[in-house]
Motif scaffolding. Structure first.
Motif, PDB file in Angstrom:
ATOM      1  N   VAL A 179      14.797  23.988  13.932  1.00 54.77           N
ATOM      2  CA  VAL A 179      14.950  25.268  13.229  1.00 54.77           C
ATOM      3  C   VAL A 179      15.535  26.335  14.140  1.00 54.77           C
ATOM      4  O   VAL A 179      16.339  27.172  13.707  1.00 54.77           O
ATOM      5  N   ARG A 180      15.189  26.269  15.427  1.00 59.51           N
ATOM      6  CA  ARG A 180      15.567  27.337  16.358  1.00 59.51           C
ATOM      7  C   ARG A 180      16.848  27.071  17.131  1.00 59.51           C
ATOM      8  O   ARG A 180      17.497  28.006  17.595  1.00 59.51           O
ATOM      9  N   HIS A 181      17.217  25.800  17.293  1.00 59.05           N
ATOM     10  CA  HIS A 181      18.374  25.478  18.135  1.00 59.05           C
ATOM     11  C   HIS A 181      19.247  24.419  17.465  1.00 59.05           C
ATOM     12  O   HIS A 181      18.742  23.470  16.850  1.00 59.05           O
ATOM     13  N   ARG A 182      20.542  24.585  17.627  1.00 61.35           N
ATOM     14  CA  ARG A 182      21.479  23.626  17.044  1.00 61.35           C
ATOM     15  C   ARG A 182      21.310  22.242  17.658  1.00 61.35           C
ATOM     16  O   ARG A 182      21.425  21.219  16.979  1.00 61.35           O
ATOM     17  N   THR A 183      21.038  22.208  18.976  1.00 57.62           N
ATOM     18  CA  THR A 183      20.827  20.904  19.631  1.00 57.62           C
ATOM     19  C   THR A 183      19.630  20.183  19.015  1.00 57.62           C
ATOM     20  O   THR A 183      19.669  18.967  18.793  1.00 57.62           O
ATOM     21  N   GLY A 184      18.575  20.936  18.746  1.00 61.77           N
ATOM     22  CA  GLY A 184      17.402  20.338  18.122  1.00 61.77           C
ATOM     23  C   GLY A 184      17.719  19.774  16.755  1.00 61.77           C
ATOM     24  O   GLY A 184      17.224  18.702  16.381  1.00 61.77           O
ATOM     25  N   ALA A 185      18.545  20.476  15.995  1.00 64.17           N
ATOM     26  CA  ALA A 185      18.941  19.997  14.669  1.00 64.17           C
ATOM     27  C   ALA A 185      19.723  18.697  14.788  1.00 64.17           C
ATOM     28  O   ALA A 185      19.548  17.772  13.981  1.00 64.17           O
ATOM     29  N   ARG A 186      20.585  18.613  15.797  1.00 64.09           N
ATOM     30  CA  ARG A 186      21.362  17.377  15.996  1.00 64.09           C
ATOM     31  C   ARG A 186      20.457  16.216  16.382  1.00 64.09           C
ATOM     32  O   ARG A 186      20.630  15.091  15.905  1.00 64.09           O
ATOM     33  N   VAL A 187      19.481  16.503  17.246  1.00 66.80           N
ATOM     34  CA  VAL A 187      18.541  15.451  17.652  1.00 66.80           C
ATOM     35  C   VAL A 187      17.743  14.965  16.450  1.00 66.80           C
ATOM     36  O   VAL A 187      17.548  13.759  16.257  1.00 66.80           O
ATOM     37  N   ALA A 188      17.278  15.904  15.623  1.00 65.54           N
ATOM     38  CA  ALA A 188      16.493  15.532  14.445  1.00 65.54           C
ATOM     39  C   ALA A 188      17.317  14.690  13.480  1.00 65.54           C
ATOM     40  O   ALA A 188      16.833  13.701  12.924  1.00 65.54           O
ATOM     41  N   THR A 189      18.579  15.075  13.283  1.00 66.76           N
ATOM     42  CA  THR A 189      19.455  14.314  12.391  1.00 66.76           C
ATOM     43  C   THR A 189      19.710  12.918  12.927  1.00 66.76           C
ATOM     44  O   THR A 189      19.659  11.920  12.189  1.00 66.76           O
ATOM     45  N   ALA A 190      19.980  12.842  14.238  1.00 67.33           N
ATOM     46  CA  ALA A 190      20.229  11.531  14.857  1.00 67.33           C
ATOM     47  C   ALA A 190      18.996  10.646  14.772  1.00 67.33           C
ATOM     48  O   ALA A 190      19.090   9.448  14.464  1.00 67.33           O
ATOM     49  N   ALA A 191      17.808  11.224  15.018  1.00 69.99           N
ATOM     50  CA  ALA A 191      16.574  10.444  14.953  1.00 69.99           C
ATOM     51  C   ALA A 191      16.316   9.952  13.533  1.00 69.99           C
ATOM     52  O   ALA A 191      15.891   8.814  13.322  1.00 69.99           O
ATOM     53  N   GLY A 192      16.600  10.812  12.546  1.00 64.58           N
ATOM     54  CA  GLY A 192      16.381  10.412  11.158  1.00 64.58           C
ATOM     55  C   GLY A 192      17.249   9.242  10.735  1.00 64.58           C
ATOM     56  O   GLY A 192      16.858   8.463   9.867  1.00 64.58           O
ATOM     57  N   SER A 193      18.408   9.095  11.362  1.00 57.79           N
ATOM     58  CA  SER A 193      19.303   7.995  11.010  1.00 57.79           C
ATOM     59  C   SER A 193      18.842   6.656  11.576  1.00 57.79           C
ATOM     60  O   SER A 193      19.433   5.617  11.282  1.00 57.79           O
ATOM     61  N   LEU A 194      17.786   6.681  12.391  1.00 55.43           N
ATOM     62  CA  LEU A 194      17.311   5.457  13.036  1.00 55.43           C
ATOM     63  C   LEU A 194      16.222   4.736  12.247  1.00 55.43           C
ATOM     64  O   LEU A 194      15.675   3.736  12.714  1.00 55.43           O
ATOM     65  N   MET A 195      15.891   5.225  11.038  1.00 54.54           N
ATOM     66  CA  MET A 195      14.800   4.633  10.270  1.00 54.54           C
ATOM     67  C   MET A 195      15.002   3.129  10.041  1.00 54.54           C
ATOM     68  O   MET A 195      14.126   2.315  10.333  1.00 54.54           O
ATOM     69  N   VAL A 196      16.159   2.755   9.524  1.00 50.46           N
ATOM     70  CA  VAL A 196      16.398   1.341   9.224  1.00 50.46           C
ATOM     71  C   VAL A 196      16.444   0.492  10.494  1.00 50.46           C
ATOM     72  O   VAL A 196      15.787  -0.542  10.565  1.00 50.46           O
ATOM     73  N   PRO A 197      17.194   0.888  11.542  1.00 48.70           N
ATOM     74  CA  PRO A 197      17.175   0.077  12.766  1.00 48.70           C
ATOM     75  C   PRO A 197      15.782  -0.078  13.373  1.00 48.70           C
ATOM     76  O   PRO A 197      15.432  -1.150  13.864  1.00 48.70           O
ATOM     77  N   LEU A 198      14.968   0.984  13.321  1.00 45.96           N
ATOM     78  CA  LEU A 198      13.615   0.890  13.879  1.00 45.96           C
ATOM     79  C   LEU A 198      12.732  -0.025  13.042  1.00 45.96           C
ATOM     80  O   LEU A 198      11.898  -0.758  13.581  1.00 45.96           O
ATOM     81  N   MET A 199      12.896   0.009  11.720  1.00 49.36           N
ATOM     82  CA  MET A 199      12.136  -0.911  10.878  1.00 49.36           C
ATOM     83  C   MET A 199      12.552  -2.354  11.159  1.00 49.36           C
ATOM     84  O   MET A 199      11.707  -3.261  11.220  1.00 49.36           O
ATOM     85  N   VAL A 200      13.839  -2.573  11.350  1.00 46.11           N
ATOM     86  CA  VAL A 200      14.334  -3.913  11.693  1.00 46.11           C
ATOM     87  C   VAL A 200      13.725  -4.372  13.015  1.00 46.11           C
ATOM     88  O   VAL A 200      13.237  -5.503  13.139  1.00 46.11           O
ATOM     89  N   ALA A 201      13.746  -3.478  14.005  1.00 42.62           N
ATOM     90  CA  ALA A 201      13.188  -3.820  15.318  1.00 42.62           C
ATOM     91  C   ALA A 201      11.698  -4.136  15.218  1.00 42.62           C
ATOM     92  O   ALA A 201      11.202  -5.081  15.847  1.00 42.62           O
ATOM     93  N   THR A 202      10.974  -3.347  14.422  1.00 44.06           N
ATOM     94  CA  THR A 202       9.535  -3.557  14.290  1.00 44.06           C
ATOM     95  C   THR A 202       9.230  -4.888  13.639  1.00 44.06           C
ATOM     96  O   THR A 202       8.380  -5.656  14.120  1.00 44.06           O
ATOM     97  N   LEU A 203       9.892  -5.187  12.528  1.00 43.18           N
ATOM     98  CA  LEU A 203       9.664  -6.467  11.850  1.00 43.18           C
ATOM     99  C   LEU A 203      10.024  -7.641  12.755  1.00 43.18           C
ATOM    100  O   LEU A 203       9.300  -8.636  12.829  1.00 43.18           O
ATOM    101  N   LEU A 204      11.149  -7.523  13.455  1.00 37.46           N
ATOM    102  CA  LEU A 204      11.579  -8.603  14.338  1.00 37.46           C
ATOM    103  C   LEU A 204      10.569  -8.837  15.459  1.00 37.46           C
ATOM    104  O   LEU A 204      10.203  -9.983  15.754  1.00 37.46           O
ATOM    105  N   VAL A 205      10.109  -7.745  16.079  1.00 40.23           N
ATOM    106  CA  VAL A 205       9.151  -7.872  17.185  1.00 40.23           C
ATOM    107  C   VAL A 205       7.833  -8.456  16.698  1.00 40.23           C
ATOM    108  O   VAL A 205       7.243  -9.339  17.341  1.00 40.23           O
ATOM    109  N   VAL A 206       7.350  -7.991  15.545  1.00 41.05           N
ATOM    110  CA  VAL A 206       6.081  -8.494  15.008  1.00 41.05           C
ATOM    111  C   VAL A 206       6.146  -9.993  14.755  1.00 41.05           C
ATOM    112  O   VAL A 206       5.283 -10.763  15.195  1.00 41.05           O
TER     113      VAL A 206
END
Length: 318
Positions: A179-206
């Motif tokens: 909310v306060r910094h543009r860099t933070g907004a970019r980090v949040a957007t980039a992190a949000g795009s990782l949902m599917v890859p992280l779910m794939v990684a979790t299922l694979l590791v389990v």
């Protein structure tokens, strides 16, 4: 990846199985908590703190979610446990996984079936806290006083801190930064795009880290798979009944069906891995539930819209 999540998740399970059989000593178990923590961080990141407070006012939806998961499900589990072998480790694993509602990929599957994934996402922290509080009580009710000799409080507290408190706090800090910094907004957007890859990684590791165990104990898997299939089928219909009884709208009703049918195998698995060696079968049957559920969701995303069709306007989305 967003459009093809279900086949991607199934592929992750299959690849994990291949790795588990080909390299059972790969030592991927240590990566389970980190990838799961990262997945929950990204999940929480999609729930703005202000929306979480607003979701608490969605009384009928939250009430339905709590009733389905912490009243209806325990009653169904009480019946199904009677069909399991007397092995306490096996029963403990089944109870751990069936009594804990899912908080991660349920949001994806609910969305694919036209459910209110936004409300389900906002309810995630509440469902996590509720299950961490109620799960020990339910285990004590089902297993009796001997539970104290097996389950230690430490792993529950550690799981709560690492998988709930820390990811949730980091998500809210990241939101404030965005909310306060543009860099933070970019980090949040980039992190949000990782949902599917992280779910794939979790299922694979389990699957890769735990599959060698089921391979060595096929009798335990054979005993629990029918119970998991029956649980999933029964909860699809009972979740529909609760949604109709509380006069939920179509989208909210579908989300309630999915929260009642899907279980929190990825979060409770670390608890099972912390049990004494004599109860190692608990982690085996939890992984078996993951496999059954992922495949079952391929059916559920097609069945649930028929149970609660668009033309069936049971009430407003309240």
């Amino acid at each position: 990846m967003e459009r093809h999540q279900v086949p991607i998740y199934v592929a992750a399970v299959l690849v994990g199985a291949l790795i588990g059989f080909a390299a059972p000593t790969a030592g991927l178990g240590g990566a389970l908590t980190p990838v799961l923590g990262a997945l929950l961080f990204v999940t929480f990141l999609q729930v703005p703190a202000r929306d979480l407070l607003r979701s608490l006012r969605a009384g009928r939806f939250l009430g339905a979610a709590l009733v389905v998961n912490f009243v209806v499900v325990p009653l169904v589990v009480a019946v199904l446990v009677g069909f399991l072998p007397a092995d306490q480790g096996l029963r403990l694993g089944v109870l751990l996984v069936l009594l804990a509602p899912c908080v991660d990929y349920v949001i994806v599957f609910s969305g694919l079936a036209g459910g209110s994934s936004d409300r389900l996402l906002a309810a995630t922290p509440l469902l996590l806290v509720a299950q961490m509080v109620l799960l020990p009580l339910y285990l004590l009710l089902f297993l009796g006083a001997e539970l104290a000799e097996v389950v230690e409080v430490g792993p529950f507290v550690e799981a709560f801190l690492l998988l709930i408190v820390v990811p949730l706090a980091l998500a809210w800090l990241t939101q404030a930064w965005a909310v306060r910094h543009r860099t933070g907004a970019r980090v949040a957007t980039a992190a949000g795009s990782l949902m599917v890859p992280l779910m794939v990684a979790t299922l694979l590791v389990v699957v890769a880290s735990q599959l060698p165990e089921p391979a060595a104990d096929l009798s335990a898997v054979a005993a629990v798979v029918p119970v998991y299939v029956v649980f999933l089928a029964v909860m699809l219909f009972l979740g529909t009944a609760v949604a109709r009884l509380l006069r939920l709208g179509v989208r909210d009703g579908r989300a309630i069906v999915f929260t009642g049918a899907t279980r929190n195998s990825l979060v409770v698995l670390p608890l099972a891995l912390a049990l004494p060696d004599a109860y190692a079968v608990a982690s085996v049957v939890i992984v078996a539930q993951t496999l059954v559920e992922v495949l079952g969701m391929l059916v559920a995303v097609r069945v649930v819209p028929r149970l609660l069709p668009d033309r069936d306007r049971g009430g407003p989305n309240a």
